[in-house]
Design a protein around this motif. Sequence first.
Motif, short mmCIF file in Angstrom:
data_model
loop_
_atom_site.label_atom_id
_atom_site.label_comp_id
_atom_site.label_asym_id
_atom_site.label_seq_id
_atom_site.Cartn_x
_atom_site.Cartn_y
_atom_site.Cartn_z
N THR A 123 19.90 -12.37 29.31
CA THR A 123 19.55 -13.32 28.25
C THR A 123 20.26 -14.66 28.52
OG1 THR A 123 19.25 -11.58 26.61
CG2 THR A 123 19.63 -13.80 25.78
N VAL A 124 19.47 -15.67 28.83
CA VAL A 124 19.99 -17.03 29.01
C VAL A 124 19.44 -17.85 27.84
CG1 VAL A 124 20.11 -19.07 30.47
CG2 VAL A 124 20.06 -16.79 31.51
N HIS A 125 20.32 -18.22 26.92
CA HIS A 125 19.90 -18.92 25.71
C HIS A 125 19.59 -20.38 26.01
CE1 HIS A 125 21.01 -15.84 22.64
NE2 HIS A 125 21.84 -15.45 23.59
N ALA A 134 20.64 -20.40 15.67
CA ALA A 134 21.04 -19.17 15.00
C ALA A 134 21.18 -18.03 15.99
CB ALA A 134 20.01 -18.81 13.92
N ALA A 135 20.22 -17.92 16.92
CA ALA A 135 20.27 -16.85 17.92
C ALA A 135 21.46 -17.04 18.87
CB ALA A 135 18.96 -16.81 18.71
N TRP A 136 21.75 -18.29 19.23
CA TRP A 136 22.87 -18.57 20.13
C TRP A 136 24.20 -18.30 19.44
CZ3 TRP A 136 25.23 -19.06 24.46
CH2 TRP A 136 26.39 -19.81 24.58
N ARG A 137 24.33 -18.75 18.22
CA ARG A 137 25.60 -18.62 17.50
C ARG A 137 25.93 -17.16 17.20
NH1 ARG A 137 28.46 -19.30 12.69
NH2 ARG A 137 29.82 -21.15 12.62
N ASP A 138 24.90 -16.35 16.98
CA ASP A 138 25.10 -14.94 16.69
C ASP A 138 25.70 -14.24 17.90
OD1 ASP A 138 24.87 -12.51 15.20
OD2 ASP A 138 23.12 -12.00 16.41
N LEU A 211 21.74 -13.81 38.94
CA LEU A 211 22.34 -13.44 37.67
C LEU A 211 22.27 -11.93 37.50
CD1 LEU A 211 21.02 -16.09 35.10
CD2 LEU A 211 23.40 -15.73 35.76
N ASP A 212 23.39 -11.34 37.15
CA ASP A 212 23.46 -9.95 36.74
C ASP A 212 24.03 -9.94 35.33
OD1 ASP A 212 22.62 -8.85 39.26
OD2 ASP A 212 24.62 -9.31 40.06
N PRO A 213 23.84 -8.86 34.57
CA PRO A 213 24.43 -8.82 33.23
C PRO A 213 25.93 -9.11 33.27
CG PRO A 213 22.88 -7.03 33.50
CD PRO A 213 23.01 -7.68 34.86
N PHE A 226 30.82 -13.78 32.44
CA PHE A 226 30.51 -14.41 31.15
C PHE A 226 30.10 -13.36 30.14
CE2 PHE A 226 26.55 -14.32 33.55
CZ PHE A 226 25.61 -13.90 32.62
N ASP A 227 30.28 -13.74 28.87
CA ASP A 227 29.79 -12.93 27.75
C ASP A 227 28.44 -13.42 27.26
OD1 ASP A 227 32.21 -11.29 27.55
OD2 ASP A 227 33.16 -13.14 26.86
N LYS A 228 28.25 -14.76 27.25
CA LYS A 228 26.97 -15.34 26.85
C LYS A 228 26.67 -16.51 27.79
CE LYS A 228 25.34 -15.25 22.76
NZ LYS A 228 24.96 -15.45 21.34
N ALA A 229 25.37 -16.72 28.04
CA ALA A 229 24.94 -17.78 28.94
C ALA A 229 24.04 -18.75 28.19
CB ALA A 229 24.21 -17.21 30.14
N LEU A 230 24.21 -20.03 28.49
CA LEU A 230 23.44 -21.09 27.85
C LEU A 230 22.92 -22.04 28.92
CD1 LEU A 230 22.58 -22.59 25.19
CD2 LEU A 230 24.75 -23.82 25.34
#
Length: 377
Positions: A123-125, A134-138, A211-213, A226-230
Amino acid sequence: MTGIVIIGSGLGGYSLARELRRLDPAVAITMVTADGGELYSKPMLSAAFAQGKDVQALAQKTARQMEGELGLTVVTRQRVTAIDRAAKRVVLGSGEAIAYGRLVLAMGADPRPYRVEGSEEVTVHTVNDLDDYAAWRDGLVPQGRVLLIGAGLIGSEFANDLTTAGQRVTVVDPAPWPLGRLLPRELGEELATALGGIGVTFRLGRSITRLDPGKAVLDDGSVVAFDKALSAIGLVPRTALAAAAGLVVDKGIVVDRWLRTSDPAIFALGDCAQTEAGPLPFVLPLMAEAKALAATLAGRETALSLPALPVVVKTPALPVAVCPPVPGATGEWVVSGEGRDRKALFVGADGQPLGFALSGSFTAERQPLAKEMPDLL
Protein backbone atom coordinates in the motif's frame (compact mmCIF):
# COMPACT_ATOMS: atom_id res chain seq x y z
CA MET A 1 -32.00 29.39 -19.48
CA THR A 2 -30.81 26.14 -17.88
CA GLY A 3 -28.38 26.83 -15.07
CA ILE A 4 -24.69 26.32 -14.50
CA VAL A 5 -23.30 22.92 -13.54
CA ILE A 6 -19.89 22.72 -11.85
CA ILE A 7 -18.10 19.37 -11.71
CA GLY A 8 -15.86 19.37 -8.64
CA SER A 9 -16.15 20.74 -5.11
CA GLY A 10 -12.54 21.66 -4.46
CA LEU A 11 -11.13 25.12 -4.06
CA GLY A 12 -11.78 25.89 -7.73
CA GLY A 13 -15.41 24.81 -7.69
CA TYR A 14 -16.36 26.57 -4.48
CA SER A 15 -14.36 29.72 -5.26
CA LEU A 16 -16.15 30.00 -8.59
CA ALA A 17 -19.55 29.39 -6.99
CA ARG A 18 -18.92 32.06 -4.37
CA GLU A 19 -17.73 34.64 -6.90
CA LEU A 20 -20.60 33.83 -9.26
CA ARG A 21 -23.23 34.07 -6.55
CA ARG A 22 -21.87 37.47 -5.56
CA LEU A 23 -22.36 38.70 -9.13
CA ASP A 24 -25.60 36.87 -9.92
CA PRO A 25 -27.93 36.12 -6.99
CA ALA A 26 -30.46 34.30 -9.18
CA VAL A 27 -28.67 31.89 -11.52
CA ALA A 28 -29.20 28.21 -10.70
CA ILE A 29 -25.95 26.47 -9.74
CA THR A 30 -25.57 22.71 -9.34
CA MET A 31 -22.30 21.20 -8.13
CA VAL A 32 -21.51 17.52 -8.62
CA THR A 33 -18.70 15.96 -6.61
CA ALA A 34 -17.30 12.47 -6.15
CA ASP A 35 -16.50 13.15 -2.49
CA GLY A 36 -18.49 14.52 0.45
CA GLY A 37 -18.49 18.10 -0.80
CA GLU A 38 -16.94 19.55 2.36
CA LEU A 39 -15.27 22.95 2.14
CA TYR A 40 -11.63 22.64 3.18
CA SER A 41 -8.21 24.00 2.34
CA LYS A 42 -6.41 21.42 0.22
CA PRO A 43 -2.98 23.05 0.76
CA MET A 44 -3.39 22.27 4.47
CA LEU A 45 -3.30 18.51 3.81
CA SER A 46 0.50 18.55 3.73
CA ALA A 47 0.78 20.59 6.93
CA ALA A 48 -2.03 19.28 9.14
CA PHE A 49 -0.66 16.25 10.95
CA ALA A 50 1.78 18.16 13.17
CA GLN A 51 -1.12 20.41 14.19
CA GLY A 52 -3.10 17.36 15.27
CA LYS A 53 -5.85 18.02 12.73
CA ASP A 54 -8.05 15.15 11.63
CA VAL A 55 -10.61 15.22 8.82
CA GLN A 56 -13.27 16.78 11.04
CA ALA A 57 -10.91 19.60 12.01
CA LEU A 58 -9.91 20.27 8.39
CA ALA A 59 -13.48 20.38 7.08
CA GLN A 60 -14.63 23.97 7.52
CA LYS A 61 -18.21 23.46 6.33
CA THR A 62 -20.38 20.60 5.13
CA ALA A 63 -21.97 20.37 1.70
CA ARG A 64 -25.35 21.16 3.25
CA GLN A 65 -23.94 24.27 4.91
CA MET A 66 -22.47 25.39 1.60
CA GLU A 67 -25.85 24.86 -0.08
CA GLY A 68 -27.44 27.21 2.43
CA GLU A 69 -24.67 29.78 2.27
CA LEU A 70 -24.40 30.01 -1.51
CA GLY A 71 -27.88 29.01 -2.60
CA LEU A 72 -26.79 26.11 -4.77
CA THR A 73 -27.40 22.36 -5.01
CA VAL A 74 -24.50 20.03 -4.15
CA VAL A 75 -24.78 16.44 -5.39
CA THR A 76 -22.28 14.41 -3.33
CA ARG A 77 -20.66 10.99 -3.78
CA GLN A 78 -21.54 10.90 -7.46
CA ARG A 79 -19.15 10.66 -10.37
CA VAL A 80 -19.92 12.16 -13.77
CA THR A 81 -19.47 9.33 -16.25
CA ALA A 82 -20.20 11.22 -19.47
CA ILE A 83 -20.82 14.66 -20.94
CA ASP A 84 -23.54 14.67 -23.60
CA ARG A 85 -22.65 17.86 -25.43
CA ALA A 86 -25.45 17.56 -27.99
CA ALA A 87 -28.13 17.32 -25.30
CA LYS A 88 -26.23 19.61 -22.92
CA ARG A 89 -26.38 17.27 -19.97
CA VAL A 90 -24.01 15.33 -17.73
CA VAL A 91 -24.65 11.68 -16.90
CA LEU A 92 -23.93 10.43 -13.37
CA GLY A 93 -22.84 7.01 -12.22
CA SER A 94 -26.32 6.51 -10.81
CA GLY A 95 -27.76 6.88 -14.30
CA GLU A 96 -29.31 10.26 -13.50
CA ALA A 97 -28.73 13.09 -15.98
CA ILE A 98 -28.43 16.79 -15.14
CA ALA A 99 -29.03 19.42 -17.82
CA TYR A 100 -26.78 22.46 -18.12
CA GLY A 101 -26.81 25.76 -19.92
CA ARG A 102 -23.10 26.13 -19.24
CA LEU A 103 -20.78 23.54 -17.75
CA VAL A 104 -17.61 24.15 -15.71
CA LEU A 105 -14.99 21.45 -15.26
CA ALA A 106 -13.22 21.97 -11.93
CA MET A 107 -12.19 18.35 -11.43
CA GLY A 108 -8.62 18.89 -10.30
CA ALA A 109 -5.86 16.36 -10.86
CA ASP A 110 -4.95 12.83 -9.85
CA PRO A 111 -1.73 11.83 -8.09
CA ARG A 112 0.80 10.59 -10.61
CA PRO A 113 0.77 6.78 -10.44
CA TYR A 114 3.81 5.24 -8.77
CA ARG A 115 4.79 1.86 -10.13
CA VAL A 116 7.83 -0.20 -9.39
CA GLU A 117 8.47 -3.91 -8.97
CA GLY A 118 6.34 -5.13 -6.06
CA SER A 119 4.25 -1.95 -5.75
CA GLU A 120 1.06 -3.95 -6.42
CA GLU A 121 1.67 -5.85 -3.19
CA VAL A 122 2.36 -2.81 -1.01
CA THR A 123 0.00 0.00 0.00
CA VAL A 124 1.56 3.26 -1.21
CA HIS A 125 -0.70 6.11 -0.10
CA THR A 126 -1.32 9.38 -1.88
CA VAL A 127 -3.02 12.38 -0.28
CA ASN A 128 -5.11 14.42 -2.70
CA ASP A 129 -8.35 15.05 -0.80
CA LEU A 130 -10.00 14.60 2.60
CA ASP A 131 -10.80 10.94 1.99
CA ASP A 132 -7.14 10.27 1.14
CA TYR A 133 -6.00 12.16 4.22
CA ALA A 134 -8.27 10.10 6.45
CA ALA A 135 -6.91 6.85 5.00
CA TRP A 136 -3.31 8.08 5.33
CA ARG A 137 -3.69 9.38 8.87
CA ASP A 138 -5.32 6.16 10.05
CA GLY A 139 -2.66 3.82 11.38
CA LEU A 140 0.16 6.33 11.74
CA VAL A 141 1.81 5.31 15.00
CA PRO A 142 4.04 7.42 17.27
CA GLN A 143 7.64 7.36 16.03
CA GLY A 144 6.49 5.44 12.96
CA ARG A 145 8.82 4.92 10.02
CA VAL A 146 7.54 6.71 6.92
CA LEU A 147 8.87 6.14 3.42
CA LEU A 148 8.20 9.33 1.45
CA ILE A 149 8.66 9.01 -2.31
CA GLY A 150 9.38 12.37 -3.90
CA ALA A 151 11.23 15.47 -2.69
CA GLY A 152 9.27 18.05 -4.65
CA LEU A 153 7.12 20.78 -3.17
CA ILE A 154 4.45 18.54 -1.64
CA GLY A 155 6.96 15.88 -0.60
CA SER A 156 9.11 18.44 1.20
CA GLU A 157 6.08 19.89 2.97
CA PHE A 158 4.97 16.44 4.11
CA ALA A 159 8.51 15.62 5.27
CA ASN A 160 8.60 18.76 7.42
CA ASP A 161 5.09 18.18 8.81
CA LEU A 162 5.45 14.48 9.60
CA THR A 163 8.89 14.86 11.18
CA THR A 164 7.67 17.71 13.37
CA ALA A 165 4.89 15.36 14.51
CA GLY A 166 7.44 12.74 15.58
CA GLN A 167 7.45 10.45 12.56
CA ARG A 168 10.77 9.08 11.31
CA VAL A 169 10.77 10.11 7.66
CA THR A 170 13.05 8.88 4.88
CA VAL A 171 12.70 10.72 1.56
CA VAL A 172 13.81 9.00 -1.64
CA ASP A 173 14.19 10.96 -4.87
CA PRO A 174 16.52 10.67 -7.91
CA ALA A 175 17.03 14.45 -7.88
CA PRO A 176 20.21 15.78 -6.22
CA TRP A 177 18.35 18.21 -3.94
CA PRO A 178 14.75 18.89 -2.80
CA LEU A 179 12.48 20.99 -5.01
CA GLY A 180 14.84 20.24 -7.86
CA ARG A 181 12.52 21.75 -10.48
CA LEU A 182 11.99 24.98 -8.58
CA LEU A 183 15.22 25.77 -6.73
CA PRO A 184 18.84 26.22 -7.80
CA ARG A 185 21.40 23.95 -6.16
CA GLU A 186 22.43 26.37 -3.40
CA LEU A 187 18.90 26.83 -2.07
CA GLY A 188 17.99 23.19 -2.57
CA GLU A 189 20.97 22.05 -0.56
CA GLU A 190 20.14 24.50 2.23
CA LEU A 191 16.61 23.10 2.35
CA ALA A 192 17.99 19.56 2.58
CA THR A 193 20.27 20.66 5.42
CA ALA A 194 17.43 22.37 7.28
CA LEU A 195 15.06 19.41 6.95
CA GLY A 196 17.87 17.06 7.90
CA GLY A 197 18.40 19.21 10.98
CA ILE A 198 14.90 18.41 12.26
CA GLY A 199 15.33 14.70 11.59
CA VAL A 200 14.43 14.02 7.95
CA THR A 201 16.65 11.39 6.30
CA PHE A 202 17.26 12.00 2.60
CA ARG A 203 18.26 9.39 0.04
CA LEU A 204 18.78 11.78 -2.84
CA GLY A 205 20.10 10.67 -6.21
CA ARG A 206 18.54 7.29 -5.49
CA SER A 207 15.56 5.39 -6.90
CA ILE A 208 13.52 2.51 -5.55
CA THR A 209 13.92 -0.66 -7.59
CA ARG A 210 11.60 -2.93 -5.60
CA LEU A 211 9.01 -2.67 -2.88
CA ASP A 212 8.30 -5.45 -0.42
CA PRO A 213 5.95 -5.19 2.57
CA GLY A 214 7.74 -2.88 5.00
CA LYS A 215 10.88 -2.66 2.89
CA ALA A 216 12.12 -0.60 -0.09
CA VAL A 217 15.20 -1.70 -2.01
CA LEU A 218 17.11 1.18 -3.62
CA ASP A 219 19.17 1.17 -6.79
CA ASP A 220 22.42 1.00 -4.80
CA GLY A 221 21.24 -2.16 -3.03
CA SER A 222 20.51 -0.45 0.29
CA VAL A 223 17.23 -1.02 2.09
CA VAL A 224 14.81 1.44 3.71
CA ALA A 225 12.46 -0.11 6.28
CA PHE A 226 9.06 1.55 6.73
CA ASP A 227 5.71 1.21 8.44
CA LYS A 228 3.77 3.38 5.96
CA ALA A 229 4.63 4.67 2.49
CA LEU A 230 3.50 7.91 0.86
CA SER A 231 4.01 8.92 -2.77
CA ALA A 232 4.28 12.62 -3.63
CA ILE A 233 5.61 12.57 -7.18
CA GLY A 234 3.26 15.08 -8.74
CA LEU A 235 -0.21 15.41 -10.21
CA VAL A 236 -1.79 14.57 -13.57
CA PRO A 237 -4.70 16.80 -14.67
CA ARG A 238 -7.99 14.92 -14.97
CA THR A 239 -8.70 15.03 -18.70
CA ALA A 240 -10.36 11.67 -19.46
CA LEU A 241 -13.95 12.90 -19.14
CA ALA A 242 -13.26 15.91 -21.37
CA ALA A 243 -11.38 13.82 -23.94
CA ALA A 244 -14.22 11.28 -24.09
CA ALA A 245 -16.60 14.17 -24.80
CA GLY A 246 -14.43 15.28 -27.72
CA LEU A 247 -12.94 18.37 -26.09
CA VAL A 248 -9.37 19.36 -26.94
CA VAL A 249 -6.93 18.16 -24.28
CA ASP A 250 -3.16 18.23 -24.03
CA LYS A 251 -1.41 18.15 -20.65
CA GLY A 252 -4.69 19.49 -19.31
CA ILE A 253 -8.07 20.51 -20.71
CA VAL A 254 -7.12 23.24 -23.17
CA VAL A 255 -8.79 26.60 -22.48
CA ASP A 256 -8.51 30.08 -23.96
CA ARG A 257 -8.04 33.37 -22.12
CA TRP A 258 -11.73 33.26 -21.12
CA LEU A 259 -11.28 29.71 -19.77
CA ARG A 260 -13.50 28.30 -22.53
CA THR A 261 -12.77 24.86 -23.83
CA SER A 262 -13.21 23.91 -27.50
CA ASP A 263 -16.96 23.82 -26.76
CA PRO A 264 -18.20 27.39 -26.12
CA ALA A 265 -20.68 26.16 -23.49
CA ILE A 266 -18.02 24.35 -21.46
CA PHE A 267 -15.30 25.96 -19.32
CA ALA A 268 -12.48 24.62 -17.15
CA LEU A 269 -10.34 26.00 -14.34
CA GLY A 270 -7.88 24.89 -11.71
CA ASP A 271 -5.62 21.87 -11.80
CA CYS A 272 -7.47 20.18 -14.67
CA ALA A 273 -7.14 23.17 -17.02
CA GLN A 274 -4.30 24.11 -19.35
CA THR A 275 -4.11 27.85 -19.93
CA GLU A 276 -1.90 29.66 -22.41
CA ALA A 277 0.68 29.69 -19.59
CA GLY A 278 0.35 25.90 -19.25
CA PRO A 279 -1.14 24.04 -16.27
CA LEU A 280 -1.06 26.22 -13.13
CA PRO A 281 -1.38 23.93 -10.08
CA PHE A 282 -1.18 26.67 -7.46
CA VAL A 283 -3.75 28.50 -5.33
CA LEU A 284 -3.28 32.11 -6.46
CA PRO A 285 -3.74 31.43 -10.20
CA LEU A 286 -6.81 29.34 -9.36
CA MET A 287 -8.36 32.21 -7.41
CA ALA A 288 -7.73 34.58 -10.32
CA GLU A 289 -9.30 32.07 -12.71
CA ALA A 290 -12.40 31.78 -10.51
CA LYS A 291 -12.84 35.55 -10.40
CA ALA A 292 -12.44 36.02 -14.16
CA LEU A 293 -14.67 33.08 -15.05
CA ALA A 294 -17.42 34.17 -12.65
CA ALA A 295 -17.53 37.55 -14.37
CA THR A 296 -17.80 35.90 -17.79
CA LEU A 297 -20.56 33.55 -16.63
CA ALA A 298 -22.41 36.51 -15.11
CA GLY A 299 -22.47 38.24 -18.49
CA ARG A 300 -19.32 40.36 -18.43
CA GLU A 301 -16.73 38.71 -20.67
CA THR A 302 -13.46 38.87 -18.74
CA ALA A 303 -10.17 37.52 -20.03
CA LEU A 304 -7.82 35.92 -17.53
CA SER A 305 -4.77 38.01 -16.68
CA LEU A 306 -2.12 36.76 -14.32
CA PRO A 307 0.78 38.69 -12.81
CA ALA A 308 3.75 36.79 -11.47
CA LEU A 309 2.47 34.92 -8.41
CA PRO A 310 5.00 33.69 -5.84
CA VAL A 311 4.42 30.39 -4.04
CA VAL A 312 5.21 30.05 -0.34
CA VAL A 313 6.52 26.57 0.50
CA LYS A 314 5.24 25.24 3.83
CA THR A 315 8.60 24.15 5.25
CA PRO A 316 9.01 25.92 8.61
CA ALA A 317 12.46 24.32 8.98
CA LEU A 318 13.53 26.76 6.26
CA PRO A 319 11.11 29.37 4.90
CA VAL A 320 11.13 29.24 1.08
CA ALA A 321 9.28 31.23 -1.59
CA VAL A 322 9.49 30.62 -5.31
CA CYS A 323 8.25 32.40 -8.41
CA PRO A 324 9.04 30.08 -11.32
CA PRO A 325 9.76 31.58 -14.73
CA VAL A 326 7.17 30.93 -17.45
CA PRO A 327 7.42 27.46 -19.03
CA GLY A 328 10.12 27.29 -21.67
CA ALA A 329 12.01 30.34 -20.41
CA THR A 330 15.78 30.19 -20.90
CA GLY A 331 18.33 31.73 -18.59
CA GLU A 332 20.46 30.99 -15.55
CA TRP A 333 20.28 31.31 -11.80
CA VAL A 334 22.24 34.11 -10.13
CA VAL A 335 22.50 33.42 -6.39
CA SER A 336 23.48 35.79 -3.59
CA GLY A 337 23.48 35.51 0.19
CA GLU A 338 24.85 32.72 2.32
CA GLY A 339 23.69 29.93 4.62
CA ARG A 340 19.95 29.86 5.18
CA ASP A 341 19.46 33.34 3.74
CA ARG A 342 19.65 33.14 -0.04
CA LYS A 343 18.27 35.09 -2.96
CA ALA A 344 18.29 33.57 -6.43
CA LEU A 345 17.17 35.36 -9.60
CA PHE A 346 16.51 33.47 -12.83
CA VAL A 347 17.97 35.87 -15.38
CA GLY A 348 17.25 35.74 -19.11
CA ALA A 349 19.70 36.37 -21.94
CA ASP A 350 18.80 40.07 -21.95
CA GLY A 351 19.74 40.38 -18.28
CA GLN A 352 16.15 40.74 -17.10
CA PRO A 353 14.95 38.61 -14.17
CA LEU A 354 12.23 36.11 -15.17
CA GLY A 355 11.72 34.37 -11.83
CA PHE A 356 13.15 33.98 -8.36
CA ALA A 357 13.67 31.71 -5.38
CA LEU A 358 14.16 32.99 -1.83
CA SER A 359 15.03 31.36 1.47
CA GLY A 360 15.29 32.45 5.08
CA SER A 361 15.06 36.18 5.70
CA PHE A 362 14.95 36.95 1.97
CA THR A 363 11.42 35.51 1.74
CA ALA A 364 10.20 38.89 3.02
CA GLU A 365 11.07 40.29 -0.42
CA ARG A 366 8.70 38.01 -2.35
CA GLN A 367 5.91 40.53 -2.97
CA PRO A 368 8.09 43.47 -4.07
CA LEU A 369 10.14 41.14 -6.28
CA ALA A 370 7.01 39.63 -7.84
CA LYS A 371 6.05 43.07 -9.13
CA GLU A 372 9.31 43.17 -11.10
CA MET A 373 8.67 39.85 -12.86
CA PRO A 374 6.93 39.49 -16.23
CA ASP A 375 3.24 38.62 -16.20
CA LEU A 376 2.24 34.99 -16.66
CA LEU A 377 -0.68 36.09 -18.84
